[in-house]
Scaffold this active site. Sequence first.
Site, PDB file in Angstrom:
ATOM      1  N   GLY A  92       0.807  -1.220   0.000  1.00 48.14           N
ATOM      2  CA  GLY A  92       0.000   0.000   0.000  1.00 48.14           C
ATOM      3  C   GLY A  92       0.833   1.259   0.000  1.00 48.14           C
ATOM      4  O   GLY A  92       0.302   2.366  -0.059  1.00 48.14           O
ATOM      5  N   GLU A  93       2.148   1.131   0.087  1.00 47.84           N
ATOM      6  CA  GLU A  93       3.006   2.319   0.133  1.00 47.84           C
ATOM      7  C   GLU A  93       3.922   2.343  -1.093  1.00 47.84           C
ATOM      8  O   GLU A  93       3.498   2.696  -2.181  1.00 47.84           O
ATOM      9  CB  GLU A  93       3.769   2.353   1.470  1.00 47.84           C
ATOM     10  CG  GLU A  93       2.780   2.400   2.650  1.00 47.84           C
ATOM     11  CD  GLU A  93       3.424   2.567   4.019  1.00 47.84           C
ATOM     12  OE1 GLU A  93       4.575   2.998   4.124  1.00 47.84           O
ATOM     13  OE2 GLU A  93       2.732   2.256   5.024  1.00 47.84           O
ATOM     14  N   MET A  94       5.169   1.894  -0.967  1.00 46.27           N
ATOM     15  CA  MET A  94       6.061   1.941  -2.122  1.00 46.27           C
ATOM     16  C   MET A  94       5.912   0.698  -3.012  1.00 46.27           C
ATOM     17  O   MET A  94       6.320   0.707  -4.176  1.00 46.27           O
ATOM     18  CB  MET A  94       7.497   2.153  -1.642  1.00 46.27           C
ATOM     19  CG  MET A  94       7.661   3.534  -0.960  1.00 46.27           C
ATOM     20  SD  MET A  94       9.192   3.703  -0.005  1.00 46.27           S
ATOM     21  CE  MET A  94      10.346   4.162  -1.285  1.00 46.27           C
TER      22      MET A  94
END
Lengths: 336, 336
Positions: free
Chosen positions: A129-131
């Site tokens: 969900g981030e990088m």
Amino acid sequence: MSRFTAPRLVLGALSVAALLATGAVQAKDAEPVSPIPAAKVTNPGKVELGKKLFFDPRLSRSGFISCNSCHNLSMGGSDNLKTSIGDKWQKGPINSPTVLNSSLNVAQFWDGRAKDLKEQAGGPIANPGEMAFTHDLAVDLLTSIPQYVAEFKKVFGHDKLTIDEVTQAIAAFEETLVTPNARFDKWLKGDKKAINAQELRGYQLFKSSGCVACHNGPNLGGTSFQKMGLVEAYKTDNPAEGRSAVTGNDAERFNFKVPTLRNVELTYPYFHDGAADTLTQAVDTMGRLQLGKKFTPEENADIVAFLKTLTGDQPKFTLPILPPSSDKTKRPQPFE
Amino acid sequence: MSRFTAPRLVLGALSVAALLATGAVQAKDAEPVSPIPAAKVTNPGKVELGKKLFFDPRLSRSGFISCNSCHNLSMGGSDNLKTSIGDKWQKGPINSPTVLNSSLNVAQFWDGRAKDLKEQAGGPIANPGEMAFTHDLAVDLLTSIPQYVAEFKKVFGHDKLTIDEVTQAIAAFEETLVTPNARFDKWLKGDKKAINAQELRGYQLFKSSGCVACHNGPNLGGTSFQKMGLVEAYKTDNPAEGRSAVTGNDAERFNFKVPTLRNVELTYPYFHDGAADTLTQAVDTMGRLQLGKKFTPEENADIVAFLKTLTGDQPKFTLPILPPSSDKTKRPQPFE
């Protein structure tokens, strides 16, 4: 007493002595807050390498998101969003905590699931969900860039380039991101004109009301986990459960790491869900929910004035120039 | 000859004289490429303000995208993506051109629809596929931030804060983003050891093959619009039609501004659609499609070696610290 007790007591006494020696506890005036020490750079090469990695969006699947995207060093080490934006514009689960002075925290993330900055640094890279990258892909990518390979070798003295070296370097850079010389620190060090009468009233109220029970030490926080909504329940749509998700201990539900108040003027919005847009709101909510106290508008304003004296010198450095990809570097495909 | 001819001729002669005087044409050695001049900063305050605005994601609807997101000054002033990522992760229509040395371009954007940097700077802010803000919202936002208001007043000497002042300041910063001292420029200035034998062979081939017909001047490009796919048609899924979309002239279909080759080592991928990942691919395609020439692997490698001598000193500056929002500042809502 058992034969194990005595050595433990000796250790305890030593620890207190060590704290006193470092100035973390100021016995002299007994203030519960102490100044932020300046950064000590022991390995400048590692810090420089870590700075590049911190700014490099190639550590994300899309080639668009770097550590600095959500811990923006132009904006108090945060993104000033309620919750962060991740790969493909996914809505993050929690407010991005500032990276400034984060080396002073007892653990990293709101729920403390990473024991230190090195462990933290690996999290967002591999978080879908981030990088949304993987540690293996990140290492493959860096290994394809000759200037990075040479720099890692120079810094670490060997050819091994694993996620361990990557997160070590990022953590070394982050350890330099301290903000000394806040007006309040000047006051703590004896410059009585560094803060004005209202700001001093705010500090006294901050102490006498009990804020300081959690927001203490050099970072005014970051040293303990506390329940959000102690006197009165905290209402939020955010599903984060805090510490209990790490420990499995139901008694720690909604316990979050007490955030630092350093540079709090710059790190809006506030709380783990980013629900408070302004310091005025945040002080009001904290007073009611954590202390059972309704601050008057004047009291609130005094505390806010004090909080704004906690803005220190922001890290000052040259924007890093990143080494170019080589023909072998896998190109990002952000839309696939 | 009509009575209008004479003055026009005089003007022409004056223009050539002016070019010679500025060093844009080097009569002495008659090289078709000239060195990049260092930046002349006439108004440092305006440049500093423009730098902040360039790095400020609050000029986007989401609070997440700044000019630097797609013209990343850590990465050659580009994003190193085929096409850029816009608001809500929209896929951009075209490859982000480098902002480095862009003041030397005849016009801005691939299709030249903005006459200068100031006009360009307003484009992405209000483009629904990019920063997705409006000029009015951008001005309202800046007006709500006391430090910005004071800084605009100091720089412009009046209280008016409109999009005109905003884009003027951004353009002033961008004008400083030049990259002098490339190895090739040192060679042009007489240091014959600044480039090696292969690089020199590459330059000679670059000239004798005709690359230099379009990629000339201090920026090795940026001075004309040319058809992409001159000898042989260019095959792409990208729907951009180039210059004809601006002029309405069908004869200019697929005419794009010739991109600069300065720092081309850093600004991959190449072409308006970002279809060429490497310089080797780009040189091969350009040779075949624009010149009807198939370079041998050795010739291609020589030209690529030459192109890598065009990397100049990257702009070196301290990361700006942005003034914090006030309680009145409208907070971004990136997920709404």
